[in-house]
Design a protein around this motif. Structure first.
Motif, PDB file in Angstrom:
ATOM      1  N   PRO A  69      13.658  58.236  61.379  1.00 46.00           N
ATOM      2  CA  PRO A  69      12.544  57.528  62.013  1.00 46.00           C
ATOM      3  C   PRO A  69      12.352  56.133  61.429  1.00 46.00           C
ATOM      4  O   PRO A  69      12.789  55.834  60.319  1.00 46.00           O
ATOM      5  CB  PRO A  69      11.330  58.419  61.717  1.00 46.00           C
ATOM      6  N   MET A  70      11.666  55.294  62.186  1.00 46.88           N
ATOM      7  CA  MET A  70      11.363  53.933  61.745  1.00 46.88           C
ATOM      8  C   MET A  70      10.251  53.951  60.698  1.00 46.88           C
ATOM      9  O   MET A  70       9.533  54.936  60.534  1.00 46.88           O
ATOM     10  CB  MET A  70      10.932  53.075  62.940  1.00 46.88           C
ATOM     11  N   HIS A  71      10.087  52.836  60.014  1.00 44.08           N
ATOM     12  CA  HIS A  71       8.979  52.684  59.073  1.00 44.08           C
ATOM     13  C   HIS A  71       7.635  52.666  59.798  1.00 44.08           C
ATOM     14  O   HIS A  71       6.622  53.117  59.248  1.00 44.08           O
ATOM     15  CB  HIS A  71       9.132  51.389  58.266  1.00 44.08           C
ATOM     16  N   GLU A  72       7.617  52.103  61.027  1.00 42.00           N
ATOM     17  CA  GLU A  72       6.353  51.903  61.754  1.00 42.00           C
ATOM     18  C   GLU A  72       6.356  52.712  63.053  1.00 42.00           C
ATOM     19  O   GLU A  72       7.394  52.906  63.683  1.00 42.00           O
ATOM     20  CB  GLU A  72       6.190  50.425  62.128  1.00 42.00           C
TER      21      GLU A  72
ATOM     22  N   LYS B 219      24.060  46.177  63.936  1.00 44.77           N
ATOM     23  CA  LYS B 219      22.773  46.745  63.524  1.00 44.77           C
ATOM     24  C   LYS B 219      21.808  46.714  64.703  1.00 44.77           C
ATOM     25  O   LYS B 219      21.882  45.847  65.569  1.00 44.77           O
ATOM     26  CB  LYS B 219      22.174  45.963  62.354  1.00 44.77           C
ATOM     27  N   VAL B 220      20.876  47.679  64.707  1.00 43.26           N
ATOM     28  CA  VAL B 220      19.806  47.735  65.702  1.00 43.26           C
ATOM     29  C   VAL B 220      18.560  47.080  65.114  1.00 43.26           C
ATOM     30  O   VAL B 220      18.075  47.503  64.060  1.00 43.26           O
ATOM     31  CB  VAL B 220      19.487  49.194  66.087  1.00 43.26           C
ATOM     32  N   TYR B 221      18.066  46.037  65.793  1.00 38.43           N
ATOM     33  CA  TYR B 221      16.847  45.351  65.355  1.00 38.43           C
ATOM     34  C   TYR B 221      15.708  45.691  66.303  1.00 38.43           C
ATOM     35  O   TYR B 221      15.883  45.689  67.529  1.00 38.43           O
ATOM     36  CB  TYR B 221      17.043  43.835  65.344  1.00 38.43           C
ATOM     37  N   ILE B 222      14.535  45.970  65.753  1.00 37.86           N
ATOM     38  CA  ILE B 222      13.333  46.194  66.558  1.00 37.86           C
ATOM     39  C   ILE B 222      12.180  45.423  65.920  1.00 37.86           C
ATOM     40  O   ILE B 222      12.061  45.362  64.689  1.00 37.86           O
ATOM     41  CB  ILE B 222      13.016  47.700  66.689  1.00 37.86           C
ATOM     42  N   CYS B 223      11.347  44.818  66.773  1.00 38.12           N
ATOM     43  CA  CYS B 223      10.274  43.949  66.264  1.00 38.12           C
ATOM     44  C   CYS B 223       8.996  44.174  67.051  1.00 38.12           C
ATOM     45  O   CYS B 223       9.018  44.480  68.253  1.00 38.12           O
ATOM     46  CB  CYS B 223      10.657  42.472  66.380  1.00 38.12           C
ATOM     47  N   GLY B 224       7.866  43.965  66.360  1.00 41.26           N
ATOM     48  CA  GLY B 224       6.565  43.952  66.997  1.00 41.26           C
ATOM     49  C   GLY B 224       6.147  45.300  67.546  1.00 41.26           C
ATOM     50  O   GLY B 224       6.598  46.359  67.108  1.00 41.26           O
ATOM     51  N   GLY B 225       5.229  45.251  68.518  1.00 38.13           N
ATOM     52  CA  GLY B 225       4.739  46.456  69.156  1.00 38.13           C
ATOM     53  C   GLY B 225       3.314  46.784  68.760  1.00 38.13           C
ATOM     54  O   GLY B 225       2.594  45.977  68.152  1.00 38.13           O
TER      55      GLY B 225
ATOM     56  N   SER C 228      21.037  50.571  60.307  1.00 41.76           N
ATOM     57  CA  SER C 228      22.487  50.509  60.125  1.00 41.76           C
ATOM     58  C   SER C 228      23.066  51.905  60.327  1.00 41.76           C
ATOM     59  O   SER C 228      22.729  52.824  59.567  1.00 41.76           O
ATOM     60  CB  SER C 228      22.827  50.008  58.725  1.00 41.76           C
ATOM     61  N   PRO C 229      23.922  52.108  61.315  1.00 42.90           N
ATOM     62  CA  PRO C 229      24.529  53.430  61.526  1.00 42.90           C
ATOM     63  C   PRO C 229      25.380  53.877  60.329  1.00 42.90           C
ATOM     64  O   PRO C 229      25.546  55.072  60.108  1.00 42.90           O
ATOM     65  CB  PRO C 229      25.397  53.243  62.772  1.00 42.90           C
ATOM     66  N   GLN C 230      25.914  52.918  59.579  1.00 42.20           N
ATOM     67  CA  GLN C 230      26.758  53.259  58.425  1.00 42.20           C
ATOM     68  C   GLN C 230      25.952  53.950  57.332  1.00 42.20           C
ATOM     69  O   GLN C 230      26.416  54.892  56.698  1.00 42.20           O
ATOM     70  CB  GLN C 230      27.432  52.007  57.852  1.00 42.20           C
ATOM     71  N   THR C 231      24.729  53.498  57.114  1.00 39.30           N
ATOM     72  CA  THR C 231      23.900  54.075  56.056  1.00 39.30           C
ATOM     73  C   THR C 231      22.859  55.052  56.585  1.00 39.30           C
ATOM     74  O   THR C 231      22.321  55.870  55.828  1.00 39.30           O
ATOM     75  CB  THR C 231      23.173  52.963  55.285  1.00 39.30           C
ATOM     76  N   GLY C 232      22.556  54.967  57.895  1.00 41.76           N
ATOM     77  CA  GLY C 232      21.518  55.810  58.465  1.00 41.76           C
ATOM     78  C   GLY C 232      20.128  55.455  57.974  1.00 41.76           C
ATOM     79  O   GLY C 232      19.231  56.302  57.971  1.00 41.76           O
ATOM     80  N   VAL C 233      19.934  54.196  57.570  1.00 38.54           N
ATOM     81  CA  VAL C 233      18.671  53.770  56.949  1.00 38.54           C
ATOM     82  C   VAL C 233      18.056  52.629  57.756  1.00 38.54           C
ATOM     83  O   VAL C 233      18.764  51.730  58.237  1.00 38.54           O
ATOM     84  CB  VAL C 233      18.913  53.323  55.484  1.00 38.54           C
TER      85      VAL C 233
END
Length: 494
Positions: free
Chosen positions: A304-307, A320-326, A340-345
């Motif tokens: 899951p995301m931090h937010e 990498k997948v970037y997500i912003c705002g909301g 990052s799919p490589q680290t899963g973090v």
């Protein structure tokens, strides 16, 4: 007899494997030779695939391939006469013809009379025709070419009304890609409308399939030849469902639903997988993330995301997948993070300067653009740009219009925003940003005003003609009077 059949089957299988190998190796440098090899070897499917590659990568092929200069006049004619030839400007075709002739001028200069009529001269600007075509020595010395150029110049100057847009000399090429605007809600209700933007004609075309139900606040991606519409809302239900559109057969099908209902969901594609992040499930904003594997028709929960984020927006840059705002349920966010799919973090990045929900986020020019949105008081025209190398945000040129809950995509190296709401009304206005000039430009309006829509880009379709303006009808104005860049010059918040 059975042995002969077996041997024939083995040979056929070997040929198919060789063709598949050659197709996988197609590139601008070798596509001409593979095309010619397939012709001589009677490998019809490979021949079509190689020819399609040539048409869609013509500019790069001309620049990189030595084999281009070895084409016969018949082969070059076959290529440049096609509507599917993917060139941003018709001058590329004329200059390719000159380059081919220059390779062996003593025996090729006479072919200008065959090749020039295949160039869509009526799509060139008046200045280019005057300065580069009419005074070219090959054209001047050829009795076939001179009257053609003269008639086109007279047509552009409105001195020859008989030169219509249906003429072979002014027939628009098909674009290599179109921008789709799907669904949303209008000034009266939600919609199932699909419109395609034709860059060559600077025009939106209705391609709605009426067997699909309306949805808004959904995510849309294009993957492996299919358009996926993910989650959303129809004013009654919050969707976990995912619908897949086949742009060739123009049909919809249901695929596996997500684990959660997600309205105002953020979506993107990375490494052949679809990511669906956050959204609103009817009760709360979510921080959960799901990943779809099309080969298995399966959604899996990932880190899951931090937010918690609904009304955010996401993109992919540098793996990498970037997500912003909301919106997290209580406040609008200025935070951003990447996966990052490589680290899963998920890793937080520096916050934006402005809190934004209903924004658009897209990768453009090697950076992440955060565009428009709503800050809790006003719809925004402001733009911020994140540079992953410096790990910093900077202010970008503002849009011409304030807007939130709009569609955003990059087409033909231009950043498009479509529809949305400006705080007063639902919008049909479209504009695009050109990083070469650092300017926003007005684009032809959508056919219907809508917000909560989603956009994606379709490319390389064999039936692209079904998604563009008709090429045989006299509509609009000659391209010589347009910008060559394809733009014109001059529910309640949760």
């Amino acid at each position: 007899m059975s042995k002969q059949k077996e041997e024939k089957g083995m040979v056929s299988s070997l040929v198919n494997e060789c063709c598949a190998f050659l197709k996988s190796r197609l590139c601008p440098k070798n596509c001409i030779n593979i095309w010619r090899f397939a012709q001589y070897s009677f490998c019809e499917k490979l021949k079509q695939q190689a020819f399609w590659f040539i048409l869609h990568n013509f500019e790069e092929m001309v620049r990189l391939s030595e084999e281009f200069l070895d084409l016969t006049v018949e082969q070059l004619s076959e290529i440049i006469e096609k509507d599917e030839l993917n060139v941003k400007q018709e001058s590329v075709v004329f200059e390719a013809v000159l380059q081919w002739i220059k390779h062996a001028p003593w025996k090729r200069k006479a072919h200008i009379g065959v090749l020039l009529p295949k160039v869509r001269l009526g799509l060139l600007t008046h200045d280019y025709l005057m300065n580069n075509v009419s005074n070219n020595i090959l054209v001047m010395d050829n009795m076939t070419c001179k009257p053609i150029v003269t008639s086109v110049l007279m047509g552009i100057d409105d001195l020859n009304p008989s030169l219509s847009l249906s003429s072979d000399l002014t027939r628009l090429r098909l674009p290599g890609a179109v921008l789709l605007a799907i669904g949303g809600w209008g000034r009266r209700n939600h919609t199932n409308a699909i419109e395609a933007y034709d860059m060559r004609a600077a025009r939106w075309v209705c391609v709605t399939c009426n067997d699909e139900s309306p949805r808004a606040c959904h995510g849309t991606v294009y993957l492996n030849g299919f358009v996926y519409c993910i989650g959303g809302f129809d004013w009654v239900n919050y969707f976990s469902s995912v619908r897949r559109f086949d742009p060739i057969t123009r049909t919809w099908a249901q695929v596996s639903p997500m684990h959660s209902c997600r309205c105002y969901v953020s979506v993107c594609v990375l490494d052949g997988h679809i990511y669906a992040m956050g959204g609103f499930d009817g009760v709360q904003s979510l921080n959960t993330v799901e990943r779809y594997e099309p080969e298995n028709n399966k959604w899996s929960m990932i880190t899951p995301m931090h937010e918690q984020r609904s009304k955010a927006s996401a993109t992919v840059l540098n793996g990498k997948v970037y997500i912003c705002g909301g919106l997290n349920g209580s406040e609008r966010l200025f935070t951003g993070e990447y996966y990052s799919p490589q680290t899963g973090v998920w890793t937080l990045i520096p916050p934006m300067m402005i809190r934004r929900s209903g924004l658009g986020v897209v990768a453009y020019g090697g950076q992440v653009y955060a565009v428009g949105g709503y800050d809790g008081n006003n719809q925004l025209s402001d733009v911020e740009v994140y540079n992953p190398q410096t790990n910093m945000w900077r202010k970008g040129p503002a849009m011409n219009n304030q807007r939130s809950n709009f569609g955003i995509e990059v087409l033909d190296n231009l950043l498009f925003v479509a529809g949305g709401e400006n705080g007063t009304t639902i919008m049909d206005e479209v504009e695009c940003y050109d990083q070469e000039t650092s300017e926003w430009h007005a684009v032809k309006n959508l056919g219907i005003s809508r917000s909560g829509l989603s956009c994606c880009v379709l490319s390389g379709l064999p039936n692209m003609a079904e998604y563009v303006a008709p090429r045989d009808n006299a509509y609009g104005v000659p391209q010589s009077s347009w910008s060559t860049r394809g733009y014109l010059t001059p529910p309640a918040n949760i």
